[in-house]
Motif scaffolding. Structure first.
Motif, PDB file in Angstrom:
ATOM      1  N   SER A 137      -8.499   0.212   9.141  1.00  0.00           N
ATOM      2  CA  SER A 137      -9.631   0.870   9.816  1.00  0.00           C
ATOM      3  C   SER A 137     -10.285   1.818   8.820  1.00  0.00           C
ATOM      4  N   ALA A 138     -11.613   1.793   8.797  1.00  0.00           N
ATOM      5  CA  ALA A 138     -12.343   2.628   7.830  1.00  0.00           C
ATOM      6  C   ALA A 138     -12.260   4.102   8.212  1.00  0.00           C
ATOM      7  N   VAL A 139     -12.118   4.946   7.196  1.00  0.00           N
ATOM      8  CA  VAL A 139     -12.171   6.400   7.342  1.00  0.00           C
ATOM      9  C   VAL A 139     -13.479   6.861   6.689  1.00  0.00           C
ATOM     10  N   ARG A 140     -14.341   7.514   7.488  1.00  0.00           N
ATOM     11  CA  ARG A 140     -15.661   7.879   6.986  1.00  0.00           C
ATOM     12  C   ARG A 140     -15.771   9.404   6.872  1.00  0.00           C
ATOM     13  N   PHE A 149      -9.142   4.072   3.935  1.00  0.00           N
ATOM     14  CA  PHE A 149      -8.817   3.177   5.046  1.00  0.00           C
ATOM     15  C   PHE A 149      -7.451   3.548   5.574  1.00  0.00           C
ATOM     16  N   THR A 150      -7.315   3.397   6.906  1.00  0.00           N
ATOM     17  CA  THR A 150      -6.034   3.646   7.561  1.00  0.00           C
ATOM     18  C   THR A 150      -5.383   2.310   7.902  1.00  0.00           C
ATOM     19  N   ILE A 151      -4.083   2.227   7.668  1.00  0.00           N
ATOM     20  CA  ILE A 151      -3.337   1.007   8.010  1.00  0.00           C
ATOM     21  C   ILE A 151      -2.988   1.087   9.489  1.00  0.00           C
ATOM     22  N   LEU A 152      -3.687   0.290  10.301  1.00  0.00           N
ATOM     23  CA  LEU A 152      -3.446   0.315  11.740  1.00  0.00           C
ATOM     24  C   LEU A 152      -2.214  -0.526  12.107  1.00  0.00           C
ATOM     25  N   PRO A 165       9.423   0.688   4.338  1.00  0.00           N
ATOM     26  CA  PRO A 165       9.556   0.300   5.748  1.00  0.00           C
ATOM     27  C   PRO A 165       8.199   0.277   6.447  1.00  0.00           C
ATOM     28  N   ALA A 166       8.036  -0.644   7.415  1.00  0.00           N
ATOM     29  CA  ALA A 166       6.769  -0.739   8.149  1.00  0.00           C
ATOM     30  C   ALA A 166       6.453   0.552   8.886  1.00  0.00           C
ATOM     31  N   SER A 167       7.502   1.249   9.402  1.00  0.00           N
ATOM     32  CA  SER A 167       7.276   2.497  10.128  1.00  0.00           C
ATOM     33  C   SER A 167       6.700   3.582   9.223  1.00  0.00           C
ATOM     34  N   LEU A 171      -0.276   3.644  10.038  1.00  0.00           N
ATOM     35  CA  LEU A 171      -1.155   4.812  10.212  1.00  0.00           C
ATOM     36  C   LEU A 171      -1.256   5.662   8.949  1.00  0.00           C
ATOM     37  N   GLN A 172      -0.786   5.137   7.824  1.00  0.00           N
ATOM     38  CA  GLN A 172      -0.950   5.851   6.564  1.00  0.00           C
ATOM     39  C   GLN A 172      -2.285   5.483   5.931  1.00  0.00           C
ATOM     40  N   ARG A 173      -2.836   6.439   5.149  1.00  0.00           N
ATOM     41  CA  ARG A 173      -4.040   6.164   4.380  1.00  0.00           C
ATOM     42  C   ARG A 173      -3.687   5.196   3.241  1.00  0.00           C
ATOM     43  N   LEU A 174      -4.589   4.291   2.968  1.00  0.00           N
ATOM     44  CA  LEU A 174      -4.359   3.302   1.922  1.00  0.00           C
ATOM     45  C   LEU A 174      -4.197   3.975   0.568  1.00  0.00           C
ATOM     46  N   SER A 175      -4.923   5.073   0.347  1.00  0.00           N
ATOM     47  CA  SER A 175      -4.839   5.766  -0.943  1.00  0.00           C
ATOM     48  C   SER A 175      -3.486   6.417  -1.157  1.00  0.00           C
ATOM     49  N   SER A 176      -2.769   6.748  -0.056  1.00  0.00           N
ATOM     50  CA  SER A 176      -1.441   7.329  -0.208  1.00  0.00           C
ATOM     51  C   SER A 176      -0.376   6.258  -0.388  1.00  0.00           C
ATOM     52  N   VAL A 177      -0.709   5.017  -0.074  1.00  0.00           N
ATOM     53  CA  VAL A 177       0.245   3.913  -0.218  1.00  0.00           C
ATOM     54  C   VAL A 177       0.136   3.282  -1.600  1.00  0.00           C
TER      55      VAL A 177
END
Length: 793
Positions: A137-140, A149-152, A165-167, A171-177
């Motif tokens: 999901s886009a974060v604007r 982007f958020t991982i929904l 882990p998936a948990s 809901l993490q930001r893509l940039s933090s992953v």
């Protein structure tokens, strides 16, 4: 009375909601005539004589299948009806009961069995695939621009690929992953896809927490304000590509890529640059024609025109180096995809030196490496050609086969380098013996052959043979030593002695055999009688083999008598052969033949077993003496054979004497001496036969402690007539006493000989005067009737 179906339908009670009645024709369902409320809900439409064809395909398929099964088997049938509805998979159990009405037309009662199960199709696919799947999901920001982007949602495949882990990822930001994501253009590409509402794919490298990097292939699709992302691990593919580049660039074999249409060279590796001498820039401006001589351009064009999906094509070409020199290469090509287009990868192996070496090998294949003379192959080719030309040109052709003497002696005493020098000098002498145009060849070992052209009659060939014999009668100076050699020559002429290669060689070999049999250092011309003798020998070989197989061989025994006691102390086993046509064949004729054809070993084994078995039936204290052939020592099986014969016959080893001649000790080596000591360890006695006839008898007595010494019959025959023979016998008997060895004299034929031997102190005697060799049956009678007084002749 109500019909059966009325009774069934009327008795359904509370189960009526789950049922429906189906009319059929020919085992096929036609229509649903009636159905309960739950059945209608399951179908999703009202039932009023509802035709099966109007149902959805998945429902109709299930009803047809269960109806056919129930009607064909005439028993209840069950199945699961699977259908997809709004992204959900439903599975419903159905039960079918076959019925009949008044008219006999079958009906089927359908019943929903159990609870309908539902499975979310998208969720099932989402969870089942090994590929990583994520919903983003886009974060604007305040101005509406996409900043992250958020991982929904994500599946287990994505969690496994991202190694978290998936948990932790949901809901993490893509940039933090993804580390260092802002430093890449990935966010901009994702935002662009979202704005355009399209699709895209790209690759990126993901650094894991363990320090390992994973190469991902990413595919993106836009769904409203969401992005669907799939991840595939292409690390192995990237590694293979890197390996391929490394294999190409660092390969020691010259390699290049070229365009099959323009023939332009697209890439070249370092090895090609170094080997061909062109700079890389120059190389990559060239075409395939530029590295080939102009006369081969048409050929290369024809080959390239036929290139379609090449895999491992191998060709031989000449290539031009930058200095203008021509090299010979084998090229190997295959078609690959390079930068999105078809290209041909070529590897070139320089075989210039190999081809030169092959030419040398071809020469060496027809010449002897040591003497540089033609070898057997070339000699045979030249002989065949000469015989083919003989009818056209007339004249005669001489073939001389020769053997050299003493090559083995030179090798054994001075070493193989000296033997090689001897052979080179022999080749030189043969060249000097030949007139112009003749051919001399080394056939192998100490065998040579001469092809004599332009014969001026048989005397011309005999004169050549005499020159060869004379040349080898002169001593050879090898390593500062004088080596006395010699040569035996066999001669055959064409067309008188044959017109084919095999016949002429055979006849020359036969003449050589006769020259050697006559003492050597001479020559012999083939004649028909030689062939007759050879054929007779071959017939005798066959007869001897058959005689052994059919049990025609026999053993006779000659008693050995003690001069001191007058009793029989042993018997010598002597081989006999009575031919069904030729009668008695002397052992002196067939025993050497058995040695020549390799039959002496099985015959010797048979003699050992037979003689031991018969000796075991003789009175105690009487020994059996058996002669051994040198070939039995060469086999390496002699000790085991003797041990087996003693074991099978239960003969006391002390009653077995094995007689060997000096020819066995001429093979003096570690294996021979080991065999003799092992035989002694078995308990058998070892006797030296024909003592005094060889060159080194005394040295043999020193090297091995013989139990018995047998005086050769040639000395016994001259007793009383030849002072030297008398002195030799007296010396041998004295030597035997000194060495504590028993002396035996054989060949006693006269009383005078017997008295001389008794006076000289000989221990034992045997010969026709006392008894001829007799068969085993007669020997038993002789042993039973023998009396010491028989020595008082």
């Amino acid at each position: 009375m109500p019909s059966y179906e009325d009774m069934v339908l009327g008795g359904l009670g509370r189960h009526a909601d789950n049922t429906a009645l189906v009319a059929t024709s020919g085992h096929e369902p036609l229509a649903i005539l009636w159905g309960g409320t739950r059945f209608e809900r399951w179908l999703g439409q009202e039932i009023q004589s509802l035709e099966v064809e109007r149902l959805s395909a998945d429902i109709a398929h299930g009803i047809r299948e269960i109806t056919q099964n129930a009607l064909q088997s005439r028993t209840p049938a069950a199945t699961h009806c699977i259908r997809a509805r709004q992204g959900t998979i439903e599975s419903t159990g159905l039960l079918a009961l076959p019925l009949a009405n008044r008219q006999g037309v079958p009906f089927v009662l359908l019943c929903i069995d159990g609870v309908t199960s539902r499975l979310d199709l998208v969720d099932a696919i989402f969870r089942a695939t090994n590929q990583g799947m994520l919903a983003l999901s886009a974060v604007r920001d305040d101005e509406g621009h996409v900043s992250d982007f958020t991982i929904l949602a994500l599946n287990e495949g994505a969690a496994r690929l991202l190694q978290r882990p998936a948990s932790d990822l949901c809901l993490q930001r893509l940039s933090s992953v993804v580390p260092n994501l802002p430093a890449t253009n990935i966010l901009q590409r994702l935002a662009q896809i979202l704005d355009d509402g399209g699709r895209d794919s790209f690759e990126f490298t993901y650094p894991t927490t363990s320090g390992r990097q994973i190469d991902f292939k990413v595919e993106i699709g836009c769904i409203g304000d969401l992005l669907a992302m799939t991840l595939a691990d292409i690390s192995d593919v990237k590694a293979r590509e890197a390996s391929s580049r490394l294999l190409f660039e660092s390969n020691p074999v010259p390699m290049w890529l070229f365009d099959p249409e323009s023939l332009r060279i697209l890439r070249v590796n370092d090895a090609a640059v170094a080997h061909y001498g062109y700079t890389r820039q120059h190389f990559e401006r060239m075409t395939l024609l530029d590295i080939r001589p102009r006369e081969e351009w048409d050929d290369i064009r024809r080959v390239v025109d036929r290139l379609t999906n090449v895999d491992g094509l191998s060709s031989f070409w000449r290539h031009l180096r930058s200095d203008g020199s021509i090299i010979e290469v084998n090229t190997f090509a295959r078609t690959i995809t390079f930068e999105g287009r078809s290209a041909v990868l070529t590897a070139a192996i320089d075989v210039t030196e190999r081809r030169q070496a092959e030419a040398r090998v071809a020469y060496m294949a027809h010449h002897d490496a040591l003497t540089e003379l033609p070898n057997r192959i070339l000699f045979r080719e030249r002989l065949e050609a000469a015989l083919a030309d003989l009818p056209r040109h007339g004249g005669e052709l001489g073939l001389l086969c020769l053997d050299l003497d003493n090559l083995k002696l030179v090798n054994d005493t001075l070493g193989h380098p000296a033997g090689d020098e001897f052979l080179r000098e022999a080749a030189s002498r043969l060249r000097h013996c030949l007139p112009a145009g003749d051919l001399v060849a080394r056939l192998g070992g100490d065998e040579f052959a001469i092809l004599h052209f332009n014969m001026e009659g048989i005397q011309d060939t005999l004169a050549l043979a005499a020159r060869v014999v004379e040349a080898f009668n002169r001593p050879f100076a090898i390593q500062r030593q004088q080596i006395v050699s010699g040569a035996s020559v066999g001669i055959a002429t064409a067309p008188a002695n044959g017109t084919t290669t095999d016949v002429l060689l055979r006849n020359a070999d036969m003449a050589l055999y006769c020259a050697k049999a006559g003492g050597g250092r001479t020559y012999r011309l083939f004649d028909v009688e030689m062939d007759n003798r050879l054929q007779a020998k071959q017939v005798m070989e066959q007869d001897l083999r058959q005689a052994f197989v059919e049990g025609q061989l026999d053993l006779h025994y000659q008693p050995i008598i003690s001069l001191l006691e007058g009793r029989i102390t042993g018997c010598e086993a002597l081989l006999r052969w009575r031919h069904p046509v030729h009668g008695h064949i002397p052992p002196a004729e067939f025993v050497p033949l058995a040695e020549d054809i390799g039959l002496i070993e099985p015959i010797g084994e048979w003699v050992l077993h037979r003689a031991c078995r018969e000796a075991a039936t003789w009175p105690e204290g009487i020994r059996v003496a058996i002669n051994l052939s040198p070939a039995q020592f060469n086999s390496g099986k002699l000790v085991d054979c003797v041990s087996s014969a003693l074991s099978c016959s239960a003969l006391d080893p002390g009653r077995l004497e094995l007689e060997i001649t000096e020819s066995v000790l001429l093979l003096k080596n570690e294996a021979t001496m080991t065999a003799l000591h092992r035989l002694r360890d078995l308990g058998v006695q070892i006797a030296m036969d024909d003592f005094g006839t060889g060159y080194s008898s005394l040295s043999y007595l020193r090297s091995f402690p013989f139990d018995k010494i047998k005086i050769d019959r040639s000395f016994v025959h001259e007793l009383g007539e030849n002072k030297q023979s008398t002195a030799i016998i007296r010396a041998i008997t004295g030597l035997g006493k000194s060495l504590e060895s028993t002396t035996v004299a054989e060949g006693i034929e006269t009383i005078e000989q017997l008295e001389h031997l008794r006076a000289d102190g000989c221990d034992e005697v045997q010969g026709f005067l006392l008894s001829r060799p007799v068969p085993a049956a007669e020997l038993k009678q002789l042993l039973a009737t023998w009396h010491p007084d028989r020595l008082a002749l």
